[in-house]
Design a protein around this motif. Structure first.
Motif, PDB file in Angstrom:
ATOM      1  N   ASP A   1       0.261  -1.458   7.470  1.00 48.12           N
ATOM      2  CA  ASP A   1      -0.540  -1.255   6.254  1.00 48.12           C
ATOM      3  C   ASP A   1       0.054  -0.178   5.340  1.00 48.12           C
ATOM      4  OD1 ASP A   1      -2.302  -3.240   7.011  1.00 48.12           O
ATOM      5  OD2 ASP A   1      -3.804  -1.853   7.816  1.00 48.12           O
ATOM      6  N   ALA A   2       0.590   0.881   5.928  1.00 43.06           N
ATOM      7  CA  ALA A   2       1.178   1.950   5.116  1.00 43.06           C
ATOM      8  C   ALA A   2       2.426   1.444   4.374  1.00 43.06           C
ATOM      9  CB  ALA A   2       1.531   3.147   5.992  1.00 43.06           C
ATOM     10  N   GLN A   3       3.238   0.642   5.039  1.00 41.13           N
ATOM     11  CA  GLN A   3       4.416   0.078   4.384  1.00 41.13           C
ATOM     12  C   GLN A   3       4.005  -0.866   3.246  1.00 41.13           C
ATOM     13  OE1 GLN A   3       6.053  -1.340   8.116  1.00 41.13           O
ATOM     14  NE2 GLN A   3       7.875  -0.037   7.829  1.00 41.13           N
ATOM     15  N   TRP A   4       3.002  -1.686   3.485  1.00 40.52           N
ATOM     16  CA  TRP A   4       2.510  -2.577   2.430  1.00 40.52           C
ATOM     17  C   TRP A   4       1.977  -1.779   1.244  1.00 40.52           C
ATOM     18  CZ3 TRP A   4       3.483  -7.151   0.835  1.00 40.52           C
ATOM     19  CH2 TRP A   4       3.895  -8.137   1.724  1.00 40.52           C
ATOM     20  N   ALA A   5       1.262  -0.714   1.520  1.00 43.18           N
ATOM     21  CA  ALA A   5       0.736   0.119   0.433  1.00 43.18           C
ATOM     22  C   ALA A   5       1.886   0.679  -0.401  1.00 43.18           C
ATOM     23  CB  ALA A   5      -0.125   1.252   0.993  1.00 43.18           C
ATOM     24  N   ARG A   6       2.952   1.110   0.242  1.00 45.57           N
ATOM     25  CA  ARG A   6       4.098   1.641  -0.489  1.00 45.57           C
ATOM     26  C   ARG A   6       4.792   0.546  -1.292  1.00 45.57           C
ATOM     27  NH1 ARG A   6       5.963   4.583  -3.925  1.00 45.57           N
ATOM     28  NH2 ARG A   6       8.152   5.142  -3.761  1.00 45.57           N
ATOM     29  N   LEU A   7       4.941  -0.634  -0.715  1.00 45.40           N
ATOM     30  CA  LEU A   7       5.564  -1.745  -1.437  1.00 45.40           C
ATOM     31  C   LEU A   7       4.750  -2.114  -2.680  1.00 45.40           C
ATOM     32  CD1 LEU A   7       6.722  -4.069   1.487  1.00 45.40           C
ATOM     33  CD2 LEU A   7       8.160  -2.614   0.031  1.00 45.40           C
ATOM     34  N   LEU A   8       3.444  -2.055  -2.582  1.00 47.11           N
ATOM     35  CA  LEU A   8       2.606  -2.349  -3.748  1.00 47.11           C
ATOM     36  C   LEU A   8       2.752  -1.273  -4.823  1.00 47.11           C
ATOM     37  CD1 LEU A   8      -0.529  -3.780  -1.933  1.00 47.11           C
ATOM     38  CD2 LEU A   8       1.095  -5.050  -3.380  1.00 47.11           C
ATOM     39  N   GLU A   9       2.983  -0.023  -4.420  1.00 48.66           N
ATOM     40  CA  GLU A   9       3.268   1.035  -5.400  1.00 48.66           C
ATOM     41  C   GLU A   9       4.619   0.793  -6.073  1.00 48.66           C
ATOM     42  OE1 GLU A   9       3.186   4.811  -3.404  1.00 48.66           O
ATOM     43  OE2 GLU A   9       1.074   4.615  -2.851  1.00 48.66           O
ATOM     44  N   VAL A  10       5.612   0.430  -5.277  1.00 48.62           N
ATOM     45  CA  VAL A  10       6.959   0.191  -5.806  1.00 48.62           C
ATOM     46  C   VAL A  10       6.942  -0.987  -6.782  1.00 48.62           C
ATOM     47  CG1 VAL A  10       9.290  -0.578  -5.182  1.00 48.62           C
ATOM     48  CG2 VAL A  10       8.162   1.211  -3.839  1.00 48.62           C
ATOM     49  N   VAL A  11       6.276  -2.065  -6.416  1.00 47.85           N
ATOM     50  CA  VAL A  11       6.279  -3.263  -7.249  1.00 47.85           C
ATOM     51  C   VAL A  11       5.591  -3.013  -8.595  1.00 47.85           C
ATOM     52  CG1 VAL A  11       4.160  -4.450  -6.509  1.00 47.85           C
ATOM     53  CG2 VAL A  11       6.192  -5.769  -7.056  1.00 47.85           C
ATOM     54  N   ALA A  12       4.687  -2.064  -8.644  1.00 46.18           N
ATOM     55  CA  ALA A  12       4.011  -1.739  -9.909  1.00 46.18           C
ATOM     56  C   ALA A  12       4.945  -1.048 -10.894  1.00 46.18           C
ATOM     57  CB  ALA A  12       2.793  -0.859  -9.640  1.00 46.18           C
ATOM     58  N   ASN A  13       6.121  -0.655 -10.430  1.00 48.25           N
ATOM     59  CA  ASN A  13       7.050   0.095 -11.285  1.00 48.25           C
ATOM     60  C   ASN A  13       8.460  -0.478 -11.310  1.00 48.25           C
ATOM     61  OD1 ASN A  13       5.410   2.396 -12.316  1.00 48.25           O
ATOM     62  ND2 ASN A  13       5.015   2.579 -10.124  1.00 48.25           N
ATOM     63  N   THR A  14       8.602  -1.774 -11.073  1.00 48.45           N
ATOM     64  CA  THR A  14       9.932  -2.374 -11.184  1.00 48.45           C
ATOM     65  C   THR A  14      10.368  -2.310 -12.651  1.00 48.45           C
ATOM     66  OG1 THR A  14       9.230  -4.652 -11.646  1.00 48.45           O
ATOM     67  CG2 THR A  14       9.398  -3.995  -9.307  1.00 48.45           C
TER      68      THR A  14
END
Length: 135
Positions: free
Chosen positions: A98-111
């Motif tokens: 879940d923590a990795q998914w949360a980080r990926l969702l943060e990253v994808v918001a700023n591509t």
């Protein structure tokens, strides 16, 4: 970076060359085209989808995370105000917590493409001399 688009004999269909890659764009039958290629908003979604997948793959590799097979489903609709709204649903079959998914969702918001689409771009136009200008 430049894109060159040239009309074809097929109604709305056009040939596009971008960075040495060629494709055909068109409108669907219901809008008067022949559906010979993706429509402009299809390319809009494809651009965002490509940036999403590539950015997340790069990020996961740097972190040593295994995404496995990655897939993103992007859906576009227009709000009552006429503005485009895009929703991305991300899928990966790698062992992410879940923590990795949360980080990926943060990253994808700023591509980079996400930012350009969200924040806008300055777009200017001018008349060219067809005999003198190319890409």
């Amino acid at each position: 970076m430049a894109a060159v688009i040239t009309s074809t004999p097929i109604h709305y269909a056009h040939s596009v060359t971008v960075n040495g890659h060629a494709l055909v764009v068109d409108e669907p039958d219901k809008l008067g085209g022949k559906n010979a290629g993706p429509a402009p908003f299809d390319l809009y979604l494809a651009s965002l989808a490509a940036c999403t997948a590539i950015t997340l793959r790069m990020y996961a590799e740097r972190k040593g995370w295994e995404l496995g097979e990655f897939r993103a489903v992007l859906r576009l609709h227009f709000g009552d105000d006429g503005r485009p709204n895009v929703h991305r649903t991300l899928h990966a079959d790698g062992p992410l917590d879940d923590a990795q998914w949360a980080r990926l969702l943060e990253v994808v918001a700023n591509t980079p493409v996400t930012k350009a689409m969200r924040d806008g771009a300055t777009i200017t136009s001018s008349r060219g001399d067809a005999a003198k200008e190319s890409a």
